[in-house]
Write a protein that holds these residues in place. Sequence first.
Motif, PDB file in Angstrom:
ATOM      1  N   VAL A 166       0.863  -1.172   0.000  1.00  0.00           N
ATOM      2  CA  VAL A 166       0.000   0.000   0.000  1.00  0.00           C
ATOM      3  C   VAL A 166       0.902   1.225   0.000  1.00  0.00           C
ATOM      4  CG1 VAL A 166      -1.751   1.312   1.271  1.00  0.00           C
ATOM      5  CG2 VAL A 166      -1.880  -1.180   1.193  1.00  0.00           C
ATOM      6  N   ILE A 167       0.631   2.135  -0.940  1.00  0.00           N
ATOM      7  CA  ILE A 167       1.421   3.356  -1.089  1.00  0.00           C
ATOM      8  C   ILE A 167       0.501   4.547  -0.862  1.00  0.00           C
ATOM      9  CG2 ILE A 167       2.854   4.722  -2.660  1.00  0.00           C
ATOM     10  CD1 ILE A 167       3.120   1.918  -4.238  1.00  0.00           C
ATOM     11  N   LEU A 168       0.866   5.391   0.092  1.00  0.00           N
ATOM     12  CA  LEU A 168       0.124   6.617   0.379  1.00  0.00           C
ATOM     13  C   LEU A 168       0.993   7.789  -0.073  1.00  0.00           C
ATOM     14  CD1 LEU A 168      -1.031   5.805   4.025  1.00  0.00           C
ATOM     15  CD2 LEU A 168      -2.250   5.370   1.887  1.00  0.00           C
ATOM     16  N   ARG A 169       0.378   8.753  -0.757  1.00  0.00           N
ATOM     17  CA  ARG A 169       1.152   9.882  -1.291  1.00  0.00           C
ATOM     18  C   ARG A 169       0.322  11.156  -1.224  1.00  0.00           C
ATOM     19  NH1 ARG A 169       5.673  10.843  -4.361  1.00  0.00           N
ATOM     20  NH2 ARG A 169       5.505  12.372  -6.019  1.00  0.00           N
ATOM     21  N   PHE A 170       0.987  12.243  -0.875  1.00  0.00           N
ATOM     22  CA  PHE A 170       0.371  13.560  -0.887  1.00  0.00           C
ATOM     23  C   PHE A 170       1.325  14.526  -1.572  1.00  0.00           C
ATOM     24  CE2 PHE A 170      -0.168  17.851   0.630  1.00  0.00           C
ATOM     25  CZ  PHE A 170      -1.530  18.041   0.500  1.00  0.00           C
ATOM     26  N   VAL A 171       0.804  15.317  -2.500  1.00  0.00           N
ATOM     27  CA  VAL A 171       1.566  16.361  -3.169  1.00  0.00           C
ATOM     28  C   VAL A 171       0.714  17.623  -3.110  1.00  0.00           C
ATOM     29  CG1 VAL A 171       2.609  17.134  -5.332  1.00  0.00           C
ATOM     30  CG2 VAL A 171       2.649  14.708  -4.734  1.00  0.00           C
ATOM     31  N   GLY A 172       1.313  18.719  -2.650  1.00  0.00           N
ATOM     32  CA  GLY A 172       0.550  19.951  -2.552  1.00  0.00           C
ATOM     33  C   GLY A 172       1.418  21.182  -2.549  1.00  0.00           C
ATOM     34  N   GLU A 173       0.758  22.311  -2.500  1.00  0.00           N
ATOM     35  CA  GLU A 173       1.417  23.611  -2.434  1.00  0.00           C
ATOM     36  C   GLU A 173       1.106  24.218  -1.076  1.00  0.00           C
ATOM     37  OE1 GLU A 173       3.465  24.921  -4.721  1.00  0.00           O
ATOM     38  OE2 GLU A 173       3.189  23.143  -5.976  1.00  0.00           O
ATOM     39  N   GLY A 174       2.158  24.492  -0.296  1.00  0.00           N
ATOM     40  CA  GLY A 174       1.966  25.015   1.042  1.00  0.00           C
ATOM     41  C   GLY A 174       2.479  26.426   1.201  1.00  0.00           C
ATOM     42  N   GLU A 175       2.128  27.018   2.321  1.00  0.00           N
ATOM     43  CA  GLU A 175       2.519  28.381   2.644  1.00  0.00           C
ATOM     44  C   GLU A 175       3.464  28.364   3.833  1.00  0.00           C
ATOM     45  OE1 GLU A 175      -1.015  30.604   3.379  1.00  0.00           O
ATOM     46  OE2 GLU A 175      -1.905  30.038   1.467  1.00  0.00           O
ATOM     47  N   GLY A 176       4.741  28.550   3.579  1.00  0.00           N
ATOM     48  CA  GLY A 176       5.741  28.716   4.633  1.00  0.00           C
ATOM     49  C   GLY A 176       5.711  27.661   5.721  1.00  0.00           C
ATOM     50  N   MET A 177       5.862  28.145   6.955  1.00  0.00           N
ATOM     51  CA  MET A 177       5.958  27.259   8.118  1.00  0.00           C
ATOM     52  C   MET A 177       4.699  26.421   8.317  1.00  0.00           C
ATOM     53  SD  MET A 177       7.751  26.092  10.549  1.00  0.00           S
ATOM     54  CE  MET A 177       9.091  27.203  10.880  1.00  0.00           C
ATOM     55  N   PHE A 178       3.506  27.005   8.127  1.00  0.00           N
ATOM     56  CA  PHE A 178       2.263  26.249   8.302  1.00  0.00           C
ATOM     57  C   PHE A 178       2.196  25.080   7.315  1.00  0.00           C
ATOM     58  CE2 PHE A 178       0.641  30.313  10.145  1.00  0.00           C
ATOM     59  CZ  PHE A 178       0.457  29.831  11.425  1.00  0.00           C
TER      60      PHE A 178
END
Length: 142
Positions: free
Chosen positions: A109-121
């Motif tokens: 089982v492979i879990l993956r997340f790709v996203g665009e974040g804002e700084g420290m948060f």
Amino acid sequence: MTRIVVSDERQFDGRDAAEMWTQVADLSRFGEWFPVHDATSMTGEVPQVGTIIIVCVGRRVDPADAIRLEVCEWEAGRRFACDVRDVPGIDEGLFSVEVDGAASGEATVILRFVGEGEGMFGRISGYEIGRRFRLALSRLAS
């Protein structure tokens, strides 16, 4: 903006891919294996593109703090992906679950997340996603 990529996987000996898929693909039971405090699936009989899952990750189950997952890809028996909205510090993201199987009775089982974040948060949310991935894979193993 900071690109956030989190990925984790686990091999399950003695469990076939169909068994693992049945467990992760039942979106009405998402909260049983993925570590959230509450998960509500807005599904019909069969999960499909457009299905929505609302999850609460805090101890307080408050709809105002809920995270929205919407299935955007569905490959029955193998993988699904969800657009992710309303994660603190992350503007947009894609969460995917993939199940691979070998003829020898092993499933991965492979879990993956790709996203665009804002700084420290965004970085903090990325760390928290990784922690929840590890917990989810441990729950699937038990």
